[in-house]
Design an enzyme around this catalytic site. Structure first.
Site, PDB file in Angstrom:
ATOM      1  N   SER A   1       0.920  -1.293   0.109  1.00  0.00           N
ATOM      2  CA  SER A   1       0.009   0.007   0.026  1.00  0.00           C
ATOM      3  C   SER A   1       0.746   1.304  -0.145  1.00  0.00           C
ATOM      4  O   SER A   1       0.363   2.094  -0.359  1.00  0.00           O
ATOM      5  CB  SER A   1      -0.963  -0.002   1.219  1.00  0.00           C
ATOM      6  OG  SER A   1      -1.534  -1.155   1.499  1.00  0.00           O
TER       7      SER A   1
ATOM      8  N   HIS B   1      -1.081  -2.494  -7.153  1.00  0.00           N
ATOM      9  CA  HIS B   1      -1.923  -2.260  -5.883  1.00  0.00           C
ATOM     10  C   HIS B   1      -3.292  -2.320  -6.307  1.00  0.00           C
ATOM     11  O   HIS B   1      -3.871  -1.654  -6.775  1.00  0.00           O
ATOM     12  CB  HIS B   1      -1.430  -0.905  -5.516  1.00  0.00           C
ATOM     13  CG  HIS B   1      -2.062  -0.568  -4.246  1.00  0.00           C
ATOM     14  ND1 HIS B   1      -2.327   0.645  -3.845  1.00  0.00           N
ATOM     15  CD2 HIS B   1      -2.397  -1.250  -2.957  1.00  0.00           C
ATOM     16  CE1 HIS B   1      -2.875   0.570  -2.633  1.00  0.00           C
ATOM     17  NE2 HIS B   1      -2.930  -0.611  -2.168  1.00  0.00           N
TER      18      HIS B   1
ATOM     19  N   GLU C   1      -3.416   0.488  -9.213  1.00  0.00           N
ATOM     20  CA  GLU C   1      -2.435   1.198  -9.337  1.00  0.00           C
ATOM     21  C   GLU C   1      -0.868   0.306  -9.941  1.00  0.00           C
ATOM     22  O   GLU C   1      -0.839  -0.502  -9.089  1.00  0.00           O
ATOM     23  CB  GLU C   1      -1.979   2.067  -8.263  1.00  0.00           C
ATOM     24  CG  GLU C   1      -3.079   3.090  -7.804  1.00  0.00           C
ATOM     25  CD  GLU C   1      -2.846   3.575  -6.215  1.00  0.00           C
ATOM     26  OE1 GLU C   1      -3.036   4.768  -6.418  1.00  0.00           O
ATOM     27  OE2 GLU C   1      -2.213   2.930  -5.348  1.00  0.00           O
TER      28      GLU C   1
ATOM     29  N   ASN D   1      -3.714   6.146  -1.651  1.00  0.00           N
ATOM     30  CA  ASN D   1      -3.558   6.120  -0.399  1.00  0.00           C
ATOM     31  C   ASN D   1      -2.984   7.511   0.161  1.00  0.00           C
ATOM     32  O   ASN D   1      -3.173   7.921   1.309  1.00  0.00           O
ATOM     33  CB  ASN D   1      -2.631   5.273   0.148  1.00  0.00           C
ATOM     34  CG  ASN D   1      -3.529   3.638   0.179  1.00  0.00           C
ATOM     35  OD1 ASN D   1      -4.640   3.753   0.308  1.00  0.00           O
ATOM     36  ND2 ASN D   1      -2.682   2.642   0.176  1.00  0.00           N
TER      37      ASN D   1
HETATM   38  N1  CAA Z   1     -15.935  -9.302  -1.374  1.00  0.00           N
HETATM   39  C1  CAA Z   1     -16.359  -9.214  -2.399  1.00  0.00           C
HETATM   40  N2  CAA Z   1     -17.736  -8.845  -3.049  1.00  0.00           N
HETATM   41  C2  CAA Z   1     -17.924  -7.813  -2.150  1.00  0.00           C
HETATM   42  C3  CAA Z   1     -17.453  -7.487  -0.872  1.00  0.00           C
HETATM   43  C4  CAA Z   1     -16.465  -8.344  -0.539  1.00  0.00           C
HETATM   44  N3  CAA Z   1     -15.689  -7.985   0.889  1.00  0.00           N
HETATM   45  N4  CAA Z   1     -18.255  -6.572  -0.246  1.00  0.00           N
HETATM   46  C5  CAA Z   1     -19.171  -6.148  -1.254  1.00  0.00           C
HETATM   47  N5  CAA Z   1     -18.986  -6.912  -2.220  1.00  0.00           N
HETATM   48  C6  CAA Z   1     -20.079  -7.100  -3.474  1.00  0.00           C
HETATM   49  C7  CAA Z   1     -21.326  -7.311  -3.406  1.00  0.00           C
HETATM   50  O1  CAA Z   1     -21.348  -8.860  -3.470  1.00  0.00           O
HETATM   51  C8  CAA Z   1     -22.149  -6.384  -4.349  1.00  0.00           C
HETATM   52  O2  CAA Z   1     -21.875  -7.172  -5.462  1.00  0.00           O
HETATM   53  P1  CAA Z   1     -22.938  -7.208  -6.740  1.00  0.00           P
HETATM   54  O3  CAA Z   1     -23.229  -5.584  -7.044  1.00  0.00           O
HETATM   55  O4  CAA Z   1     -22.385  -7.676  -8.041  1.00  0.00           O
HETATM   56  O5  CAA Z   1     -24.357  -7.676  -6.357  1.00  0.00           O
HETATM   57  C9  CAA Z   1     -21.196  -5.218  -4.355  1.00  0.00           C
HETATM   58  O6  CAA Z   1     -19.987  -5.442  -3.874  1.00  0.00           O
HETATM   59  C10 CAA Z   1     -22.160  -4.226  -3.508  1.00  0.00           C
HETATM   60  O7  CAA Z   1     -22.114  -4.667  -2.279  1.00  0.00           O
HETATM   61  P2  CAA Z   1     -23.177  -4.477  -1.281  1.00  0.00           P
HETATM   62  O8  CAA Z   1     -24.642  -4.436  -1.989  1.00  0.00           O
HETATM   63  O9  CAA Z   1     -23.401  -5.460  -0.042  1.00  0.00           O
HETATM   64  O10 CAA Z   1     -22.565  -3.175  -0.262  1.00  0.00           O
HETATM   65  P3  CAA Z   1     -22.411  -1.645  -0.889  1.00  0.00           P
HETATM   66  O11 CAA Z   1     -23.413  -1.350  -2.099  1.00  0.00           O
HETATM   67  O12 CAA Z   1     -22.594  -0.846   0.546  1.00  0.00           O
HETATM   68  O13 CAA Z   1     -20.973  -1.644  -1.137  1.00  0.00           O
HETATM   69  C11 CAA Z   1     -18.778  -1.458  -0.990  1.00  0.00           C
HETATM   70  C12 CAA Z   1     -19.979  -2.230  -0.454  1.00  0.00           C
HETATM   71  C13 CAA Z   1     -18.176  -2.280  -2.414  1.00  0.00           C
HETATM   72  C14 CAA Z   1     -17.506  -1.794  -0.149  1.00  0.00           C
HETATM   73  C15 CAA Z   1     -18.993   0.020  -1.221  1.00  0.00           C
HETATM   74  O14 CAA Z   1     -19.350   0.469   0.257  1.00  0.00           O
HETATM   75  C16 CAA Z   1     -17.598   0.890  -1.377  1.00  0.00           C
HETATM   76  O15 CAA Z   1     -17.060   0.956  -2.712  1.00  0.00           O
HETATM   77  N6  CAA Z   1     -16.905   1.100  -0.147  1.00  0.00           N
HETATM   78  C17 CAA Z   1     -15.471   1.834  -0.433  1.00  0.00           C
HETATM   79  C18 CAA Z   1     -14.566   0.877  -0.605  1.00  0.00           C
HETATM   80  C19 CAA Z   1     -13.288   1.605  -0.611  1.00  0.00           C
HETATM   81  O16 CAA Z   1     -12.791   2.698  -0.574  1.00  0.00           O
HETATM   82  N7  CAA Z   1     -12.087   0.761  -1.053  1.00  0.00           N
HETATM   83  C20 CAA Z   1     -10.814   1.085  -0.814  1.00  0.00           C
HETATM   84  C21 CAA Z   1     -10.257   1.145   0.488  1.00  0.00           C
HETATM   85  S1  CAA Z   1      -8.492   1.769   0.328  1.00  0.00           S
HETATM   86  C22 CAA Z   1      -7.695   0.472  -0.011  1.00  0.00           C
HETATM   87  O17 CAA Z   1      -7.977  -0.678  -0.086  1.00  0.00           O
HETATM   88  C23 CAA Z   1      -6.094   0.532  -0.356  1.00  0.00           C
HETATM   89  C24 CAA Z   1      -5.178   0.302   1.018  1.00  0.00           C
HETATM   90  O18 CAA Z   1      -4.013   0.162   0.443  1.00  0.00           O
HETATM   91  C25 CAA Z   1      -5.500   0.680   2.055  1.00  0.00           C
END
Ligand code: CAA
Length: 482
Positions: free
Chosen positions: A119, A140, A152, A190
């Site tokens: 990250s 990434h 990335e 990040n």
């Molecule tokens: N694994 C697999 N699929 C997942 C999942 C998981 N953990 N969580 C959610 N999903 C899928 C669901 O199955 C669903 O798929 P479909 O649309 O195909 O049915 C879809 O994602 C949407 O899920 P939900 O309806 O349950 O929930 P939601 O609409 O609230 O979405 C979310 C959940 C996708 C996590 C959304 O809230 C989101 O985009 N959040 C932001 C996440 C983010 O910012 N990620 C980056 C973090 S930073 C990082 O990762 C970098 C680092 O180095 C720290």
């Protein structure tokens, strides 16, 4: 180079997600873990994630079986001799990564590309420790890897020409969008995201608003998919802490120093979703609805949020002897309260988006007036977020420095406007990238908000980026796109 077989080393949340992404795209995947228990946990991640997709009708049982069938598991790195690509997703400890890459360099055929999902750690340091620095890159992914559409791709000064573009093409085969990035702590996402999350933890510690209030302001008000604390729980508080440490080491910017609250929770083992408890607990008590009070209210100054109209529509009318005085403002509320004969009645209102009303109580606001203001906002169809009377209240205090950081990143030549916007939309599910947000918020408004934040907190990084300031001075309303 044709990538057909890949290995993923480390099958925690991210590694297992990455393995699933490759298997879904039809590649053969070898998953590697230190022992059979860790392998079983990794397998469990992929099984649950694909089962969830099957339950939602996104995969047939046959497709799911085929995905699982493409993944083989091993505890022996020696099995990776013939793979085309290895992605490392082990914990963020540079020495461990270096020793793994030295092992992989010895084991894998010379053409194998070695990629790290780090990250924030320096890809160059990992590359330089191998005999093939020209074939080492960062790749990434974002959590949850099967869902977030960004990768990335980080090249270093010694990456062979062509390797970055081959890996970018591969990301396309996975259904992802690749954004190439230079080897700088935090890369694009990040570097912008984590300081914002850390700042949210600082606001919580300062008691400016509650956890739920801050999450509501950013999710319902700004329109982000998750509030900062829900997102920290998803990312893992330990991961967030580690990224902040690396950012701070590189920048010495005190905004990048991990908040003491993060440190405390990490030390306590409250790491977020992976341990079932972080900022949010496993069993959140149901929220007690507040009892409504009988209210007489008035609106002081221009009703820029149309509160009178909203309240009249529900049968509430402003009164000449009001218990509660609402003041629509993004300036310090106390300046207006101090002019009243009874300043304890005043509450500042700042509507964010069309769902949230930040309610700023001053040092003098009475609990009764604060509660009445919350009731009134519910009547007006808005989610109340109580906060202290501080510059930017909650949403602007978190959003504007993030936008400022994006301007500085672009101005430093690190990434293009299009790449920064795409990275935040696809990596974090933002409804718009920072430059798109700047366009619809208005550059002058953001510049002025930053000036107010700087004047209040004297934090150098809150001073408007010179480029932003100059565009406003020149009368330009949004960032020029090439
Ligand atoms: N694994 C697999 N699929 C997942 C999942 C998981 N953990 N969580 C959610 N999903 C899928 C669901 O199955 C669903 O798929 P479909 O649309 O195909 O049915 C879809 O994602 C949407 O899920 P939900 O309806 O349950 O929930 P939601 O609409 O609230 O979405 C979310 C959940 C996708 C996590 C959304 O809230 C989101 O985009 N959040 C932001 C996440 C983010 O910012 N990620 C980056 C973090 S930073 C990082 O990762 C970098 C680092 O180095 C720290």
């Amino acid at each position: 180079m044709a990538f057909e077989t890949v290995a993923v080393v480390g099958l925690g949340t991210m590694g297992a997600g990455i393995a699933e992404v490759f298997a879904r795209a039809g590649l053969r995947v070898i998953g590697v873990e230190a022992d059979v228990e860790a392998l079983a946990r990794g397998r469990g991640h992929v099984e649950r994630s694909t089962a969830r997709a099957a339950d939602r009708g996104k995969l047939t049982a046959e497709q799911r079986a085929a995905i699982l069938g493409r993944i083989t598991l091993t505890t022996s790195r020696e099995d990776l001799r013939e793979v085309d690509l290895v992605i490392e997703a082990i914990p963020e400890v540079l020495d461990h990564k270096i020793s793994l890459f030295q092992d992989l360099d010895r084991i894998c055929k010379p053409e194998t590309v070695l990629a790290t999902n780090t990250s924030s750690l320096p890809v160059t340091a990992v590359a330089a420790a191998t005999g093939r620095p020209d074939r080492v890159v960062g790749m990434h992914f974002f959590n949850p890897a099967p869902v977030m559409r960004l990768v990335e791709v980080v090249g270093t000064v010694v990456t062979a020409p062509g390797v970055v573009s081959e890996v970018c093409e591969l990301a396309g085969r996975l259904g992802k969008t690749a954004v190439p990035a230079g080897d700088r702590a935090g890369f694009v996402v990040n570097r912008l995201l984590l300081p914002y999350l850390n700042h949210a933890a600082v606001l919580l510690e300062l008691g400016i608003a509650t956890r739920d209030g801050i999450d509501d302001a950013m999710r319902l008000g700004v329109g982000l998919p998750m509030g900062p604390f829900a997102l920290l729980d998803l990312i893992g508080l330990d991961t967030a802490y580690e990224v902040m440490e690396v950012l701070f080491d590189e920048t010495r910017d005190r905004r990048h120093a991990p908040s003491p609250l993060l440190r405390e929770l990490v030390t306590a083992g409250l790491l977020g979703r992976k341990t079932g408890h972080g900022f949010y607990g496993p069993q959140e008590p149901p929220k007690e609805p507040e009892k409504s009070t009988v209210i007489t209210f008035g609106i002081d100054g221009p009703d820029v949020h149309g509160l009178g109209e909203r309240l009249r529509a529900s049968g509430f009318r402003p009164s000449d002897s009001p218990d509660t005085v609402l003041r629509c403002t993004d300036r310090p509320v106390i300046e207006y309260a101090a002019r009243l004969s009874d300043p304890t009645r005043m509450v500042g209102v700042h509507v964010v988006g069309d769902k949230v009303a930040e309610l700023a109580g001053t040092a003098l606001t009475s609990p009764g007036a604060a509660k009445a203001a919350r009731d009134l906002m519910r009547v007006a169809g808005l989610v109340p977020v109580s906060c202290k009377d501080r510059a930017g209240f909650v949403a602007d205090a978190l959003l504007f420095p993030f936008l400022n950081d994006a301007v500085r990143m672009y101005d430093a030549g690190y990434a293009s406007i299009a790449d920064i916007d795409a990275a935040m939309r696809l990596g974090c599910g933002y409804p718009a990238g920072p430059f798109e947000m700047l366009g619809y918020l208005g550059l002058a408004r953001v510049r002025d908000g930053l000036r107010a934040l700087y004047a209040e907190y004297r934090e150098p990084a809150f001073a408007p980026a010179p480029l932003l300031d100059q565009l406003v001075t020149a009368g330009v309303s949004e960032f020029p796109r090439s």
